[in-house]
Every structure is written in structure tokens, then in C-alpha cells.
Design a protein around this motif. Sequence first.
Motif, short mmCIF file in Angstrom:
data_model
loop_
_atom_site.label_atom_id
_atom_site.label_comp_id
_atom_site.label_asym_id
_atom_site.label_seq_id
_atom_site.Cartn_x
_atom_site.Cartn_y
_atom_site.Cartn_z
N LEU A 34 0.84 -1.21 0.00
CA LEU A 34 0.00 0.00 0.00
C LEU A 34 0.87 1.26 0.00
CD1 LEU A 34 -2.81 -1.05 2.48
CD2 LEU A 34 -3.04 -0.70 0.01
N ALA A 35 1.91 1.26 0.83
CA ALA A 35 2.82 2.41 0.87
C ALA A 35 3.50 2.61 -0.48
CB ALA A 35 3.87 2.21 1.97
N ALA A 36 3.99 1.54 -1.07
CA ALA A 36 4.66 1.64 -2.37
C ALA A 36 3.71 2.18 -3.43
CB ALA A 36 5.21 0.28 -2.79
N GLY A 37 2.48 1.70 -3.42
CA GLY A 37 1.49 2.18 -4.39
C GLY A 37 1.21 3.66 -4.22
N LEU A 38 1.06 4.10 -2.99
CA LEU A 38 0.81 5.53 -2.75
C LEU A 38 1.99 6.39 -3.19
CD1 LEU A 38 -0.88 5.20 0.75
CD2 LEU A 38 -1.99 6.04 -1.33
N ILE A 39 3.19 5.96 -2.85
CA ILE A 39 4.38 6.72 -3.23
C ILE A 39 4.51 6.77 -4.75
CG2 ILE A 39 6.91 6.75 -3.14
CD1 ILE A 39 6.57 5.56 -0.24
N ARG A 89 4.36 9.69 -9.84
CA ARG A 89 3.87 9.68 -11.23
C ARG A 89 2.74 10.67 -11.47
NH1 ARG A 89 6.58 7.78 -15.07
NH2 ARG A 89 4.71 7.13 -16.14
N GLY A 90 2.17 11.22 -10.42
CA GLY A 90 1.06 12.15 -10.58
C GLY A 90 -0.22 11.46 -11.02
N ASN A 91 -0.36 10.20 -10.70
CA ASN A 91 -1.53 9.42 -11.12
C ASN A 91 -2.61 9.50 -10.05
OD1 ASN A 91 -3.41 7.41 -11.80
ND2 ASN A 91 -1.84 6.31 -12.95
N ARG A 92 -3.51 10.46 -10.20
CA ARG A 92 -4.52 10.71 -9.17
C ARG A 92 -5.58 9.63 -9.11
NH1 ARG A 92 -6.86 16.01 -10.13
NH2 ARG A 92 -7.92 15.65 -8.18
N GLU A 93 -5.90 9.00 -10.25
CA GLU A 93 -6.93 7.95 -10.23
C GLU A 93 -6.46 6.77 -9.39
OE1 GLU A 93 -5.93 9.46 -13.08
OE2 GLU A 93 -7.74 10.69 -13.40
N PHE A 94 -5.24 6.32 -9.62
CA PHE A 94 -4.71 5.21 -8.83
C PHE A 94 -4.43 5.64 -7.39
CE2 PHE A 94 -3.66 2.99 -12.88
CZ PHE A 94 -4.34 1.82 -12.59
N LEU A 95 -4.08 6.91 -7.18
CA LEU A 95 -3.90 7.41 -5.82
C LEU A 95 -5.20 7.24 -5.05
CD1 LEU A 95 -2.13 8.87 -3.72
CD2 LEU A 95 -3.12 11.00 -4.57
N ARG A 96 -6.32 7.61 -5.66
CA ARG A 96 -7.62 7.44 -5.01
C ARG A 96 -7.91 5.96 -4.77
NH1 ARG A 96 -10.00 10.67 -9.23
NH2 ARG A 96 -8.89 12.61 -9.00
N PHE A 97 -7.55 5.12 -5.72
CA PHE A 97 -7.75 3.67 -5.55
C PHE A 97 -7.00 3.17 -4.32
CE2 PHE A 97 -5.80 -0.52 -6.17
CZ PHE A 97 -6.93 -1.32 -6.12
N PHE A 98 -5.71 3.53 -4.21
CA PHE A 98 -4.92 3.06 -3.06
C PHE A 98 -5.44 3.64 -1.75
CE2 PHE A 98 -1.80 1.76 -6.28
CZ PHE A 98 -1.43 0.52 -5.77
N LEU A 99 -5.87 4.90 -1.76
CA LEU A 99 -6.44 5.47 -0.55
C LEU A 99 -7.73 4.75 -0.16
CD1 LEU A 99 -5.79 9.26 -1.19
CD2 LEU A 99 -4.70 7.83 0.57
N LEU A 100 -8.54 4.39 -1.14
CA LEU A 100 -9.75 3.63 -0.85
C LEU A 100 -9.42 2.24 -0.30
CD1 LEU A 100 -11.99 4.69 -3.85
CD2 LEU A 100 -12.42 5.18 -1.43
N CYS A 101 -8.35 1.64 -0.81
CA CYS A 101 -7.91 0.35 -0.25
C CYS A 101 -7.50 0.50 1.20
CB CYS A 101 -6.73 -0.21 -1.07
SG CYS A 101 -7.17 -0.81 -2.71
N TYR A 135 -8.99 5.11 13.59
CA TYR A 135 -8.34 6.41 13.74
C TYR A 135 -6.92 6.41 13.21
CZ TYR A 135 -12.21 6.98 16.98
OH TYR A 135 -13.45 7.02 17.54
N ILE A 136 -6.23 5.31 13.40
CA ILE A 136 -4.82 5.24 13.04
C ILE A 136 -4.62 5.02 11.55
CG2 ILE A 136 -2.69 3.90 13.36
CD1 ILE A 136 -3.72 3.31 16.22
N GLN A 137 -5.47 4.21 10.92
CA GLN A 137 -5.27 3.85 9.53
C GLN A 137 -6.31 4.49 8.60
OE1 GLN A 137 -5.23 -0.38 8.82
NE2 GLN A 137 -4.54 -0.14 6.72
N ALA A 138 -7.58 4.34 8.92
CA ALA A 138 -8.62 4.80 7.99
C ALA A 138 -8.75 6.32 7.97
CB ALA A 138 -9.96 4.16 8.34
N ALA A 139 -8.73 6.95 9.12
CA ALA A 139 -8.96 8.41 9.18
C ALA A 139 -7.94 9.22 8.38
CB ALA A 139 -9.03 8.87 10.63
N PRO A 140 -6.63 8.95 8.51
CA PRO A 140 -5.68 9.72 7.69
C PRO A 140 -5.91 9.53 6.19
CG PRO A 140 -4.52 8.62 9.47
CD PRO A 140 -5.92 8.08 9.46
N ALA A 141 -6.31 8.33 5.78
CA ALA A 141 -6.58 8.08 4.36
C ALA A 141 -7.84 8.82 3.92
CB ALA A 141 -6.71 6.58 4.10
N VAL A 142 -8.84 8.90 4.78
CA VAL A 142 -10.05 9.66 4.46
C VAL A 142 -9.70 11.13 4.26
CG1 VAL A 142 -12.25 10.51 5.39
CG2 VAL A 142 -11.69 8.09 5.56
#
Length: 124
Positions: A60-65, A70-82, A100-107
Motif C-alpha cells: 500500500l505504501a509503495a502504491g501511494l508513493i 507519477r502524478g496518477n490521481r486515479e490510482f492514488l484514489r484507488f490506493f487510498l480507498l484500499c 483512527y490510526i489507519q482509515a482516518a488519515p486516508a479519508v
Amino acid sequence: MKNLALFAALIVAALHIGFLVLEMVLWQGPIGLQVFDQDAAQAAQTAVLAANQGLYNGFLAAGLIWCVIRGNREFLRFFLLCVIAAGIYGGLTASFTILYIQAAPAVVALLLDLLRKREARIYR
């Protein structure tokens, strides 16, 4: 707003790198025992499962980074939703604090990215 959204996504990635280290490296040590409130025997029995979970957090971290670079916002949203889905599931099945620790920062990161998209449309 763009930089704030990307920074928030990188914070989520950093959290998941921390989860990877905690679950793959520190699980059976004093820090892992304390964080997960378990004894050495419990940690030894669950070490392989924790390492597997840590590896997924690393993906998940690698995907977000990768998405930020790459500036790929569609996949960024996908990884954040994951991350959000995993955080909700963990919060409901393992410990409520995972929300609070995992979901909230991604939201927060997802909302900032969506606001960034809206802001870009307004100022065109």
C-alpha cells in the motif's frame, strides 16, 4: 491545495511503512509486544501472520508513493480507498483504534485530493 493533498497521501504512505516495520521487524520485540499488548508466546505464534500483514502494508505504501511520484490521481484514489477499506475492516474486527490510526488519515487525504480536483475545475 495540490501540495497539501500530496503531502497527506505521503503521510498515509509513511504510516504504512511504519506498520510494515512494526509487523515485520519489531513484532516479537519489546515495542511490538507493547503496541499489540501481547506476550512473547502470542507474538511467536502470530509472527508469520504479522509479517504477511506487514508486507501488504508495504505494498500500500509503495502504491501511494508511486502514484504521488507519477502524478496518477486515479490510482492514488484507488490506493487510498484500499487503505480506508482495510482500516474499516481492521477497526470492526481487530481494534476500533485502527479506524483512527489507519482509515482516518486516508479519508483526510482522499478528501483533500477530491477538493483539489474540485478546485482545479473552479479556477479553469
